[in-house]
Design a protein around this motif. Structure first.
Motif, PDB file in Angstrom:
ATOM      1  N   UNK A 198       0.867  -1.177   0.000  1.00  0.00           N
ATOM      2  CA  UNK A 198       0.000   0.000   0.000  1.00  0.00           C
ATOM      3  C   UNK A 198       0.900   1.222   0.000  1.00  0.00           C
ATOM      4  N   UNK A 199       1.232   1.713  -1.192  1.00  0.00           N
ATOM      5  CA  UNK A 199       2.187   2.805  -1.295  1.00  0.00           C
ATOM      6  C   UNK A 199       3.529   2.354  -0.745  1.00  0.00           C
ATOM      7  N   UNK A 200       4.134   3.128   0.150  1.00  0.00           N
ATOM      8  CA  UNK A 200       5.428   2.737   0.714  1.00  0.00           C
ATOM      9  C   UNK A 200       5.315   1.751   1.871  1.00  0.00           C
ATOM     10  N   UNK A 201       4.091   1.367   2.214  1.00  0.00           N
ATOM     11  CA  UNK A 201       3.868   0.416   3.300  1.00  0.00           C
ATOM     12  C   UNK A 201       3.742  -0.990   2.722  1.00  0.00           C
ATOM     13  N   UNK A 243       8.137   0.349   6.115  1.00  0.00           N
ATOM     14  CA  UNK A 243       7.631   1.656   5.707  1.00  0.00           C
ATOM     15  C   UNK A 243       8.773   2.383   5.008  1.00  0.00           C
ATOM     16  N   UNK A 244       8.571   2.735   3.741  1.00  0.00           N
ATOM     17  CA  UNK A 244       9.619   3.344   2.914  1.00  0.00           C
ATOM     18  C   UNK A 244      10.876   2.471   2.905  1.00  0.00           C
ATOM     19  N   UNK A 271       4.199   5.245  12.690  1.00  0.00           N
ATOM     20  CA  UNK A 271       4.495   6.666  12.693  1.00  0.00           C
ATOM     21  C   UNK A 271       3.299   7.514  12.319  1.00  0.00           C
ATOM     22  N   UNK A 272       2.093   7.005  12.543  1.00  0.00           N
ATOM     23  CA  UNK A 272       0.865   7.728  12.214  1.00  0.00           C
ATOM     24  C   UNK A 272       0.514   8.656  13.387  1.00  0.00           C
ATOM     25  N   UNK A 273       0.184   9.900  13.090  1.00  0.00           N
ATOM     26  CA  UNK A 273      -0.151  10.863  14.137  1.00  0.00           C
ATOM     27  C   UNK A 273      -1.380  10.371  14.902  1.00  0.00           C
ATOM     28  N   UNK A 274      -1.254  10.087  16.207  1.00  0.00           N
ATOM     29  CA  UNK A 274      -2.394   9.540  16.948  1.00  0.00           C
ATOM     30  C   UNK A 274      -3.555  10.521  17.077  1.00  0.00           C
ATOM     31  N   UNK A 328     -12.749   1.410  10.847  1.00  0.00           N
ATOM     32  CA  UNK A 328     -11.462   1.991  10.445  1.00  0.00           C
ATOM     33  C   UNK A 328     -11.223   1.775   8.962  1.00  0.00           C
ATOM     34  N   UNK A 329     -10.405   2.661   8.393  1.00  0.00           N
ATOM     35  CA  UNK A 329     -10.035   2.545   6.993  1.00  0.00           C
ATOM     36  C   UNK A 329      -8.551   2.820   6.884  1.00  0.00           C
ATOM     37  N   UNK A 330      -7.837   1.948   6.153  1.00  0.00           N
ATOM     38  CA  UNK A 330      -6.421   2.174   5.899  1.00  0.00           C
ATOM     39  C   UNK A 330      -6.265   2.898   4.571  1.00  0.00           C
ATOM     40  N   UNK A 331      -5.603   4.049   4.607  1.00  0.00           N
ATOM     41  CA  UNK A 331      -5.316   4.831   3.410  1.00  0.00           C
ATOM     42  C   UNK A 331      -3.832   4.739   3.139  1.00  0.00           C
ATOM     43  N   UNK A 332      -3.426   4.261   1.969  1.00  0.00           N
ATOM     44  CA  UNK A 332      -1.993   4.150   1.674  1.00  0.00           C
ATOM     45  C   UNK A 332      -1.281   5.472   1.917  1.00  0.00           C
ATOM     46  N   UNK A 333      -0.193   5.457   2.689  1.00  0.00           N
ATOM     47  CA  UNK A 333       0.524   6.704   2.958  1.00  0.00           C
ATOM     48  C   UNK A 333       1.186   7.250   1.692  1.00  0.00           C
ATOM     49  N   UNK A 334       1.475   8.535   1.747  1.00  0.00           N
ATOM     50  CA  UNK A 334       2.115   9.177   0.590  1.00  0.00           C
ATOM     51  C   UNK A 334       3.527   8.628   0.404  1.00  0.00           C
ATOM     52  N   UNK A 335       3.943   8.487  -0.836  1.00  0.00           N
ATOM     53  CA  UNK A 335       5.281   7.977  -1.124  1.00  0.00           C
ATOM     54  C   UNK A 335       6.340   9.007  -0.769  1.00  0.00           C
TER      55      UNK A 335
END
Length: 252
Positions: free
Chosen positions: A155-158, A169-170, A228-231, A245-252
C-alpha cells in the motif's frame, strides 16, 4: 490484564451461524490438531463440528507426524510448545513430505517463534487458544493451494510480507509486530481504502475473545505508533466514527 491475552478457555458458544462459515472444500474437511492441552483439543473438536469440520487430534509432535502421514488432512494445526517433538520441528518435517498447509498455534509466550516458523514454511500463525471460526477459515488455504496468507501486500510505501513476518515503511523495517497487531494490519491492508467495521474486526480476529470494549482501540493505537501515524490526526489508519477503520496508503 493485557487485552491480547486469552483466559485459556474456548468460548462456550460461537456467535457465528455454522451455515454461514465459508468452508470451500466440500463436505467433511479434516483438521489434524496437535496440542498437549486436552481441554483445547476437545473444545475445538466440538466447536468445529458446527462448521461440519472433522478434527483428528493428538497430544505430541511424534504422534502428529504419524497421523499426518496416515491421514493426509486438509490442514495441520500444531501448537508451538508440543512435547516430544516441538511444533516448529513438526512443521519442517511435514513440509518435506506433504504439501498440506501447516499452521502454528502461538500462545502469549511463543511469539518469538512466529518469524522463524513462517520462514520455515508455515502457512500461517494463529493465536492460541484457538477461535473456531478462525480455524475453520484456515481451510481456505488448502482450497487455494496454500497461496492465501503468504502473498505480500503493498500500500504505497507500506509493505507487509507474511512469509517473513515483516512490515516495512519506505523500505525500513518496523519493530516486530505482535501476532494480533500483524493480523489486524493484514486485514486493513487487504481491504485498503475500504471501511472495516469494528464488528468485522472483532469477529475475524477475536471472536468472543474481545471481551473488553477497548481491545480494538488499543491495538489500533499501537499500530499507529509503530507506523508513525499521528495519533491525534491519523492519516494512515483513519477512524470512521461509529463504524470502524479505513487504511489509506501513505504518501510515497
Amino acid at each position: 490484564m493485557d487485552d491480547d491475552v486469552d483466559d485459556g478457555m474456548l468460548p462456550a458458544t460461537d456467535p457465528e451461524v455454522p451455515g454461514q462459515a465459508r468452508i470451500p472444500l466440500g463436505s467433511n474437511p479434516v483438521v489434524l490438531l496437535a496440542d498437549a492441552d486436552e481441554r483445547i483439543r476437545q473444545g475445538l473438536t466440538a466447536q468445529l463440528a458446527k462448521y461440519q469440520v472433522s478434527v483428528v487430534h493428538c497430544g505430541d509432535g511424534a504422534a502428529a507426524l504419524l497421523e499426518a502421514g496416515l491421514r493426509k488432512p486438509d490442514v495441520l494445526l500444531v501448537s508451538a510448545d508440543l512435547p516430544v517433538i516441538d511444533g516448529a520441528t513438526v512443521l519442517r518435517l511435514v513440509r518435506r513430505r506433504l504439501s498440506i498447509p501447516v499452521v502454528l498455534g502461538v500462545g502469549p509466550d511463543d511469539t518469538a517463534q512466529v518469524g522463524p516458523a513462517l520462514a520455515a514454511g508455515a502457512s500461517a500463525c494463529v493465536a492460541r487458544p484457538y477461535r473456531p471460526r478462525e480455524v475453520a477459515q484456515l481451510l481456505s488455504l488448502a482450497d487455494r493451494g496454500n497461496r492465501g496468507w503468504d502473498q505480500p501486500l503493498v500500500c504505497g510505501p507500506l509493505t507487509l510480507d507474511p512469509s517473513t513476518y515483516e512490515v516495512r515503511m519506505h523500505g525500513v523495517p518496523t519493530a516486530r509486530l505482535p501476532l494480533r497487531e500483524f493480523q489486524l494490519l493484514h486485514l486493513l491492508m487487504l481491504n485498503a481504502e475500504k471501511v472495516i467495521t469494528r464488528d468485522r474486526i472483532r469477529a475475524e480476529l477475536w471472536g468472543e475473545g474481545a471481551r473488553r470494549s477497548n481491545t480494538i482501540t488499543v491495538h489500533i493505537r499501537r499500530l499507529r505508533e509503530r507506523l508513525g501515524d499521528d495519533p491525534h490526526h491519523p492519516e494512515i489508519i483513519q477512524t470512521v466514527r461509529g463504524v470502524g477503520y479505513r487504511l489509506v496508503p501513505p504518501a510515497s
